[in-house]
Every structure is written in C-alpha cells, then in structure tokens.
Design a protein around this motif. Structure first.
Motif, mmCIF file in Angstrom:
data_model
loop_
_atom_site.group_PDB
_atom_site.id
_atom_site.type_symbol
_atom_site.label_atom_id
_atom_site.label_comp_id
_atom_site.label_asym_id
_atom_site.label_seq_id
_atom_site.Cartn_x
_atom_site.Cartn_y
_atom_site.Cartn_z
ATOM 1 N N GLY A 119 0.784 -1.219 0.000
ATOM 2 C CA GLY A 119 0.000 0.000 0.000
ATOM 3 C C GLY A 119 0.818 1.272 0.000
ATOM 4 O O GLY A 119 0.266 2.362 -0.172
ATOM 5 N N SER A 120 2.135 1.168 0.188
ATOM 6 C CA SER A 120 2.999 2.343 0.157
ATOM 7 C C SER A 120 3.214 2.783 -1.285
ATOM 8 O O SER A 120 2.975 2.037 -2.234
ATOM 9 N N THR A 121 3.660 4.023 -1.461
ATOM 10 C CA THR A 121 3.889 4.542 -2.809
ATOM 11 C C THR A 121 5.368 4.469 -3.168
ATOM 12 O O THR A 121 6.237 4.374 -2.305
ATOM 13 N N SER A 122 5.639 4.515 -4.467
ATOM 14 C CA SER A 122 7.004 4.530 -4.977
ATOM 15 C C SER A 122 7.088 5.571 -6.077
ATOM 16 O O SER A 122 6.160 5.704 -6.892
ATOM 17 N N ALA A 123 8.179 6.319 -6.098
ATOM 18 C CA ALA A 123 8.335 7.366 -7.109
ATOM 19 C C ALA A 123 8.669 6.800 -8.481
ATOM 20 O O ALA A 123 8.441 7.455 -9.500
ATOM 21 N N ALA A 124 9.210 5.580 -8.509
ATOM 22 C CA ALA A 124 9.665 5.021 -9.780
ATOM 23 C C ALA A 124 9.360 3.530 -9.845
ATOM 24 O O ALA A 124 9.379 2.837 -8.830
ATOM 25 N N CYS A 125 9.089 3.063 -11.044
ATOM 26 C CA CYS A 125 8.939 1.624 -11.304
ATOM 27 C C CYS A 125 9.245 1.417 -12.780
ATOM 28 O O CYS A 125 8.394 1.677 -13.641
ATOM 29 N N GLY A 126 10.458 0.978 -13.068
ATOM 30 C CA GLY A 126 10.924 0.925 -14.437
ATOM 31 C C GLY A 126 10.153 -0.010 -15.341
ATOM 32 O O GLY A 126 9.760 0.357 -16.457
ATOM 33 N N ASN A 127 9.911 -1.240 -14.884
ATOM 34 C CA ASN A 127 9.220 -2.194 -15.741
ATOM 35 C C ASN A 127 7.757 -1.816 -15.948
ATOM 36 O O ASN A 127 7.210 -2.011 -17.042
ATOM 37 N N ALA A 128 7.104 -1.259 -14.926
ATOM 38 C CA ALA A 128 5.729 -0.790 -15.100
ATOM 39 C C ALA A 128 5.694 0.362 -16.095
ATOM 40 O O ALA A 128 4.763 0.460 -16.915
ATOM 41 N N THR A 129 6.692 1.231 -16.041
ATOM 42 C CA THR A 129 6.764 2.335 -16.999
ATOM 43 C C THR A 129 6.900 1.803 -18.415
ATOM 44 O O THR A 129 6.254 2.303 -19.357
ATOM 45 N N ARG A 130 7.733 0.775 -18.593
ATOM 46 C CA ARG A 130 7.877 0.184 -19.929
ATOM 47 C C ARG A 130 6.566 -0.443 -20.399
ATOM 48 O O ARG A 130 6.172 -0.293 -21.562
ATOM 49 N N CYS A 131 5.880 -1.152 -19.492
ATOM 50 C CA CYS A 131 4.603 -1.783 -19.859
ATOM 51 C C CYS A 131 3.576 -0.744 -20.280
ATOM 52 O O CYS A 131 2.895 -0.893 -21.309
ATOM 53 N N ILE A 132 3.464 0.318 -19.491
ATOM 54 C CA ILE A 132 2.482 1.353 -19.810
ATOM 55 C C ILE A 132 2.872 2.080 -21.096
ATOM 56 O O ILE A 132 2.010 2.415 -21.925
ATOM 57 N N ALA A 133 4.164 2.306 -21.284
ATOM 58 C CA ALA A 133 4.614 2.941 -22.520
ATOM 59 C C ALA A 133 4.218 2.107 -23.730
ATOM 60 O O ALA A 133 3.742 2.643 -24.745
ATOM 61 N N ARG A 134 4.387 0.799 -23.645
ATOM 62 C CA ARG A 134 4.004 -0.078 -24.749
ATOM 63 C C ARG A 134 2.501 0.013 -25.009
ATOM 64 O O ARG A 134 2.068 0.143 -26.169
#
Length: 280
Positions: free
Chosen positions: A75-90
């Motif tokens: 439930g905590s937040t994170s400023a970055a998530c590289g693989n999620a960013t790649r997935c969403i970018a795709r």
C-alpha cells in the motif's frame, strides 16, 4: 468520495501486465477519476483474495502523454517503477500509434520509445549518487557503504542497496532482503539486489523490492545495479542483466540510464463491486 461511490456501483476496470515476470495491475484514470487508498492497493495486490501484483500503476492525465503513479503491494507509494513504466509505454504507444512518448512521474520526466522486435526502452533519468539524494540517514560514501559486504547505494527515484557476490544463487534472498530493506542507514527503506558479475558486459541479478519482497525482475533495480557495477569498475556502462524472470539490457548514457526489454499485456478485466465492498 464520488469516485469511490462510482467504483462501488460499477466496478473498476484494470489491466494485468508484466515485464519479465515483474507483474502489475494498471488502472487507467484518464477518462474518470480513481481514488486509490492504501487499503485498496493492498486488497488488489493480495494474491489469494485479490488480483496480485508487484506494483499497482495508475495512468493519469498530465502535461505529457501521461502521468504515472505507483503503489507497492503493502500500500505504500514509490516514485519510480521501471518495468511498469515500460509496460504502460508499450500500451500507450499501441493505443496512440506513436513510437516515442514523454511520461511524468514523481521521479521526473521520462522518455520512452519503441526499440523494435517487441522491445520497449525507457530512459529512467540520471542516477542519484549523493547520500542525501538517495536518501541515506547520514553522510557516508555511497560507493562502499559501511555495511557488511560493502554494498553500493544508488537512487533511481527510489533507494537501492546492491551487494556484489560470487554466487547470486547461493544467497538466501528471502532472509537477506528482509534484513537489509529496513537497515537504519536507509530511512525510507531500500530495494536490495544481489549481483554476480559474469563478464565485462554481463550480470546475473536477483532482487528484493521494498514493500513487496522477492520479485522476478525489477527495472529500477536493474538500472541501479548497472550503475553500481560501472562505478566500481566491474563492468562497462552497457550491460545485459539476467534476472529470475528473463533478460533486460541497461545502458548508462550521457542523458540518463536507458533500459530495454519485453513486455506482456496478460488480460483486461473489472474489479467487481462485491470485491471492492469487501475491502471496507
């Protein structure tokens, strides 16, 4: 409150995606507002009572192609998530027909592009190398921390602690990662990597993510490990990293740390009002 009431009536659409087994629930909040509470994130992230994920990502409108917000399984937040960013970018490139995107996150502005052959690249920005940027609790050298095993500290929008070992497979990661995630030198906790250098451009890495546990892959951890290895002179600035879930490529360039790898859209579905109501 209206967003929650609407979700309780009609449900909440989502996508399940993964990058090398690093799996995500992705909620598209561009057309309608979505309220994500820590309890909701934990409920969706539960692998028996919910959907299960390493991170939850929310796509929002912004000044760029999209703004991304990330939540860990606790439930905590994170400023970055590289693989999620790649997935969403795709996903966004396929939706829009674009081959390049600009995305904003708490980490900052990130650039993504189609790398060909189904691969997606994201520039995760410059690494944070100073103790107060990562952040650490006190001023120490980040190249070799005063911790047994002299790990290297790196910030990629989230904190990382990388141990270089002779055999990554031999490390009891569940106990090892849990121990160092909460090390007092890291006031915001840390992601923990154990990395074995195979050659000047090749690393084997396993990862423990803060707020999650053992994951099959991690994009920001891969970037942090590549940066740490290059700073220590163990590798060059362009490396192949073999993770439990597959292989990713990291290139620390003048304009930032680029990572490239595959993505997969597994399914699209709707969280039911019954499920959402069960979370209280």
């Amino acid at each position: 409150m209206r967003a929650m009431q609407r979700m309780m009536t009609s449900g909440l659409p989502f996508m399940k995606m993964h990058g090398l087994g690093n799996d995500f629930v992705i909620v598209d909040a561009r057309a309608q507002s979505v309220e994500i509470s820590p309890a909701l994130a934990r409920g969706i992230g539960h692998r028996q009572f919910g959907v299960g994920f390493d991170q939850l990502a929310v796509i929002e409108n912004g000044n760029a192609d999209a703004h991304l917000v990330f939540y860990n399984a606790d439930g905590s937040t994170s400023a970055a998530c590289g693989n999620a960013t790649r997935c969403i970018a795709r996903f966004l490139m396929e939706e829009s027909g674009k081959s390049e995107l600009t995305l904003t996150t708490e980490r900052g502005t990130l650039f993504a592009c189609d790398a060909g052959d189904g691969m997606t690249s994201v520039n995760m920005g410059q690494p944070q190398l100073e103790w107060h940027e990562i952040p650490l609790a006190e001023e120490v050298g980040t190249l070799e921390l005063p911790i047994e095993g002299t790990p290297t500290a790196t910030g990629m929008g989230n904190p990382h602690c990388t141990f270089f070992v002779e055999n990554a497979e031999a490390i009891p990661l569940e106990e090892f990662g849990a121990r160092y995630e909460y090390h007092p030198l890291y006031p915001e906790r840390t992601n923990v990597q154990v990395a074995q250098v195979i050659g000047p451009d090749h690393i084997r890495m396993r990862v423990w993510e803060r707020g999650v546990g053992i994951t099959l892959a991690s994009g920001s951890s891969s970037c942090a490990t590549a940066v740490a290895a290059a700073r220590l002179g163990l590798t060059g600035r362009k490396v192949q990293i073999d993770l439990d879930g597959g292989t990713i490529w990291v290139d620390w360039r003048e304009d930032g740390v680029w990572m490239t790898g595959p993505t997969c859209h597994v399914l699209s579905g709707t969280l039911t009002p019954e499920f959402l109501g069960s979370l209280g």
